[in-house]
Design a protein around this motif. Structure first.
Motif, PDB file in Angstrom:
ATOM      1  N   ALA A 126     -59.642  -5.018 -40.483  1.00  0.00           N
ATOM      2  CA  ALA A 126     -59.615  -5.578 -39.098  1.00  0.00           C
ATOM      3  C   ALA A 126     -60.548  -6.661 -38.769  1.00  0.00           C
ATOM      4  O   ALA A 126     -61.372  -6.726 -39.603  1.00  0.00           O
ATOM      5  CB  ALA A 126     -60.087  -4.246 -38.317  1.00  0.00           C
ATOM      6  N   ALA A 130     -61.020  -7.103 -33.185  1.00  0.00           N
ATOM      7  CA  ALA A 130     -59.695  -6.416 -33.164  1.00  0.00           C
ATOM      8  C   ALA A 130     -60.085  -5.314 -32.235  1.00  0.00           C
ATOM      9  O   ALA A 130     -61.123  -4.936 -32.030  1.00  0.00           O
ATOM     10  CB  ALA A 130     -59.241  -5.960 -34.416  1.00  0.00           C
ATOM     11  N   ALA A 172     -63.585  -2.797 -33.187  1.00  0.00           N
ATOM     12  CA  ALA A 172     -63.643  -2.834 -34.667  1.00  0.00           C
ATOM     13  C   ALA A 172     -64.716  -2.051 -35.419  1.00  0.00           C
ATOM     14  O   ALA A 172     -64.536  -1.235 -36.313  1.00  0.00           O
ATOM     15  CB  ALA A 172     -63.527  -4.186 -35.279  1.00  0.00           C
ATOM     16  N   VAL A 181     -60.402   2.134 -39.563  1.00  0.00           N
ATOM     17  CA  VAL A 181     -60.071   1.055 -40.384  1.00  0.00           C
ATOM     18  C   VAL A 181     -61.060   1.137 -41.445  1.00  0.00           C
ATOM     19  O   VAL A 181     -61.993   1.859 -41.552  1.00  0.00           O
ATOM     20  CB  VAL A 181     -60.486  -0.387 -39.739  1.00  0.00           C
ATOM     21  CG1 VAL A 181     -59.448  -0.468 -38.359  1.00  0.00           C
ATOM     22  CG2 VAL A 181     -61.835  -0.379 -39.266  1.00  0.00           C
TER      23      VAL A 181
END
Length: 262
Positions: A126, A130, A172, A181
């Motif tokens: 990411a 993001a 993120a 992530v």
């Protein structure tokens, strides 16, 4: 190379073993029925062709996918969605069932169906800017393409309920903390990082990677005893592959970590 109106398969000459499934429906890659069907077709293509040994899932440098096409959905009735919901889930499941490592490269928004699509990948890179989320609750809905199931399996039920119940967006850094992530990099480094990661995996033993993915994914869907049996069968089956022979012979002759797989 395969291409449809909004989804295409791209291959970089420098990484010929990696296929990129690229979504390109301006401006925010809304996932309408056509895009869903094209994603399924692309997944079938990369699954079938052995020259591609890993996959990157990418929405472009601005946005991964900002969710379903709400204008398309707004006038659907209950019976309409009964007919369509199976195909919706099938398209995402086709991505999740690609028998090769899949790395999602996420820039910008991955919301609603976009977040659910990213969840179908095995690994996620990411951008620092993001944003992830399941905002369906704000439409009087719940996630319908795997969000209640894949998200809770990935980050745990309590955190999944937080995101689904509130519909809030996750930056993120928080997504990394949650395990939503796996790597966070500068926006311009997202796709190169995902591509390099996929290329590294593409050089691994294809059948062992396929077996590992299936054992993990199928095992999560069942009880421990059944999962262990899936693992046992996959483990034993790999003794019939040339990759296993290459790996063990290389270990004996050259030491660990030097095997070159075909």
């Amino acid at each position: 190379m395969w291409s449809a109106e909004y989804v295409r398969i791209e291959v970089d000459d420098a990484t010929p073993k990696v296929a990129t499934i690229r979504i390109d429906r301006p401006k925010l890659n809304p996932l309408n029925e056509q895009v869903q069907d094209e994603l399924k077709a692309a997944a079938e293509q990369v699954s079938a062709l052995p020259q591609w040994r890993a996959v990157v899932l990418y929405g472009g440098p601005k946005v991964f996918a900002a969710g379903a096409d709400i204008k398309e959905m707004a006038d659907l009735s209950y019976t309409d969605m009964v007919r369509r919901s199976g195909a919706l889930q099938d398209s995402f499941t086709a991505i999740a069932r690609i028998p090769k490592p899949v790395v999602a490269a996420v820039n910008g928004f991955a919301l609603g169906g976009g977040c659910e699509l990213a969840l179908c990948a095995d690994l996620r890179v990411a951008a620092t800017d993001a944003r992830f989320g399941q905002p369906e609750i704000k439409l009087g809905l719940i996630p319908g393409a795997g969000g209640t199931q894949r998200l809770s399996r990935l980050i745990g039920p309590a955190r999944a309920k937080d995101l689904v119940f509130t519909g809030r967006l996750v930056a993120a850094d928080e997504a990394l903390q949650f395990g939503l992530v796996d790597r966070v990099v500068a926006p311009e480094e997202v796709y190169p990082t995902a591509l390099a990661w996929a290329a590294e995996l593409a050089d691994g033993p294809a059948f062992a990677l396929r077996a590992a993915k299936e054992a993990i994914d199928r095992g999560l869907e069942t009880d421990l005893a059944t999962g262990l049996e899936i693992e046992r069968i996959q483990f034993a089956a790999l003794f019939a592959t040339e990759d296993r022979a290459i790996g063990m012979r290389s270990f004996i002759e050259q030491g660990p970590g030097k095997a070159v797989f075909g």
